[in-house]
Design an enzyme around this catalytic site. Structure first.
Site, PDB file in Angstrom:
ATOM      1  N   SER A   1       7.404   7.959  -8.075  1.00 31.56           N
ATOM      2  CA  SER A   1       6.697   8.847  -9.006  1.00 31.56           C
ATOM      3  C   SER A   1       7.628   9.935  -9.516  1.00 31.56           C
ATOM      4  CB  SER A   1       5.481   9.498  -8.314  1.00 31.56           C
ATOM      5  OG  SER A   1       5.909  10.319  -7.233  1.00 31.56           O
TER       6      SER A   1
ATOM      7  N   ILE B   1      10.051  12.713 -10.854  1.00 30.49           N
ATOM      8  CA  ILE B   1      11.479  12.744 -11.173  1.00 30.49           C
ATOM      9  C   ILE B   1      12.166  11.486 -10.668  1.00 30.49           C
ATOM     10  CG2 ILE B   1      13.649  13.948 -10.708  1.00 30.49           C
ATOM     11  CD1 ILE B   1      11.989  16.562 -10.569  1.00 30.49           C
TER      12      ILE B   1
ATOM     13  N   ARG C   1       7.212   5.342   0.282  1.00 31.05           N
ATOM     14  CA  ARG C   1       6.236   4.866   1.257  1.00 31.05           C
ATOM     15  C   ARG C   1       5.230   3.882   0.678  1.00 31.05           C
ATOM     16  NH1 ARG C   1       4.373  10.557   3.765  1.00 31.05           N
ATOM     17  NH2 ARG C   1       4.468  11.045   1.541  1.00 31.05           N
TER      18      ARG C   1
ATOM     19  N   ASN D   1      15.905  12.480  -3.574  1.00 33.31           N
ATOM     20  CA  ASN D   1      14.865  13.054  -4.427  1.00 33.31           C
ATOM     21  C   ASN D   1      13.563  13.324  -3.687  1.00 33.31           C
ATOM     22  OD1 ASN D   1      13.241  13.395  -7.066  1.00 33.31           O
ATOM     23  ND2 ASN D   1      12.303  11.603  -6.110  1.00 33.31           N
TER      24      ASN D   1
ATOM     25  N   TYR E   1       8.437  25.735   1.793  1.00 32.78           N
ATOM     26  CA  TYR E   1       9.140  24.980   0.756  1.00 32.78           C
ATOM     27  C   TYR E   1      10.431  25.691   0.354  1.00 32.78           C
ATOM     28  CZ  TYR E   1       9.714  22.292  -3.588  1.00 32.78           C
ATOM     29  OH  TYR E   1      10.195  21.481  -4.593  1.00 32.78           O
TER      30      TYR E   1
ATOM     31  N   VAL F   1       8.179  21.060 -13.237  1.00 35.48           N
ATOM     32  CA  VAL F   1       8.386  19.879 -14.064  1.00 35.48           C
ATOM     33  C   VAL F   1       7.043  19.227 -14.360  1.00 35.48           C
ATOM     34  CG1 VAL F   1       9.603  17.670 -14.244  1.00 35.48           C
ATOM     35  CG2 VAL F   1      10.634  19.563 -12.975  1.00 35.48           C
TER      36      VAL F   1
ATOM     37  N   THR G   1       5.151  16.725 -13.963  1.00 35.73           N
ATOM     38  CA  THR G   1       4.930  15.559 -13.115  1.00 35.73           C
ATOM     39  C   THR G   1       3.598  15.740 -12.386  1.00 35.73           C
ATOM     40  OG1 THR G   1       6.039  16.601 -11.237  1.00 35.73           O
ATOM     41  CG2 THR G   1       7.414  15.273 -12.729  1.00 35.73           C
TER      42      THR G   1
END
Length: 239
Positions: A11, A13, A33, A74, A137, A170, A172
């Site tokens: 998915s 990027i 996964r 990524n 994060y 981004v 996404t």
């Protein structure tokens, strides 16, 4: 033909990057996964799709039965949570997928990587600055950048480079989830939530996946052979 491996290729990027490298004629292997998501990324291009968990040492080691010319770490994830409300499990899970997953990927990659190899981490502007409610994060992505800078010095004399791409928000599924979370938290519309999220970006818009991909392709190119240990911000001037 270069051999390229991209983690988290199902998915966002990762998907856009995989398709761009494949369309450019590279032999692409994508991992993730969910096999169905990987097959959707491939879309008949002939990529090698390998399921597995980036936090699982054995899974990662198995991906590197052959050497790769370009390895793009990524895979990543994050859920907004105030530090005072964060469980140890949430903390460990965030560091595991973002930081440990990058460590395992790069450690396996450098075992057989040849001169001219490219190691690229998809980091974040969270590697370069703090932010409220995303402490785990931010800590993980700061760690990713530290890993990149250290490894860059280890591999430099082997003719290998190691760099990070640091995008802001981004467009996404992950970006959409952030918009949804802000919308619900402040009881505002999705448009107002997105405007709040991108307010730190002087261009005042979400970043397109192809803009991130272009930065990755540059770092993977021959022209970037003297770019090493660098954090390439794709953020419209936020950083």
């Amino acid at each position: 033909m270069r051999q390229v491996l991209i983690t988290g290729g199902g998915s966002g990027i990762g998907r856009a990057t995989a398709r761009a490298f494949s369309d450019a004629g590279d032999a692409v292997t994508i991992t993730g996964r969910r096999e169905e998501a990987l097959r959707e990324t491939d879309g008949g291009r002939g990529m090698t799709c390998v399921t597995g968990d980036v936090t699982n040492e054995a899974d990662v080691a198995a991906w590197f039965a052959q050497p790769f010319d370009v390895v793009i770490a990524n895979a990543g994830a994050g859920t907004p949570t105030k530090l005072r409300d964060m469980s140890l499990e949430q903390w460990n899970d965030t560091l595991s997928v973002n930081l440990t997953g990058t460590f395992l990927t790069f450690r396996a990659a450098v075992q057989e990587m040849q001169t001219g190899g490219r190691l690229i981490a998809i980091a974040s502007t969270a590697s370069l600055q703090g932010g409220p409610n995303i402490s785990a994060y931010v800590a993980a992505k700061h760690g990713v950048l530290g890993l990149v800078r250290a490894l860059a010095q280890e591999v430099a004399r082997s003719g290998i480079t190691c760099n990070a791409v640091c995008p802001g928000f981004v467009d996404t599924d992950m970006g959409a989830a952030a918009v949804d979370a802000v919308s619900k938290r402040f009881s505002i519309s999705a448009d107002d939530a997105e405007a709040r999220i991108v307010s730190g970006n002087p261009m005042r818009r979400m970043i397109r996946t192809e803009e991130v991909v272009a930065a990755v392709q540059f770092l993977a190119s021959e022209g970037a052979s003297m770019v090493n240990g660098h954090a390439l911000s794709v953020s419209g001037g936020e950083i």
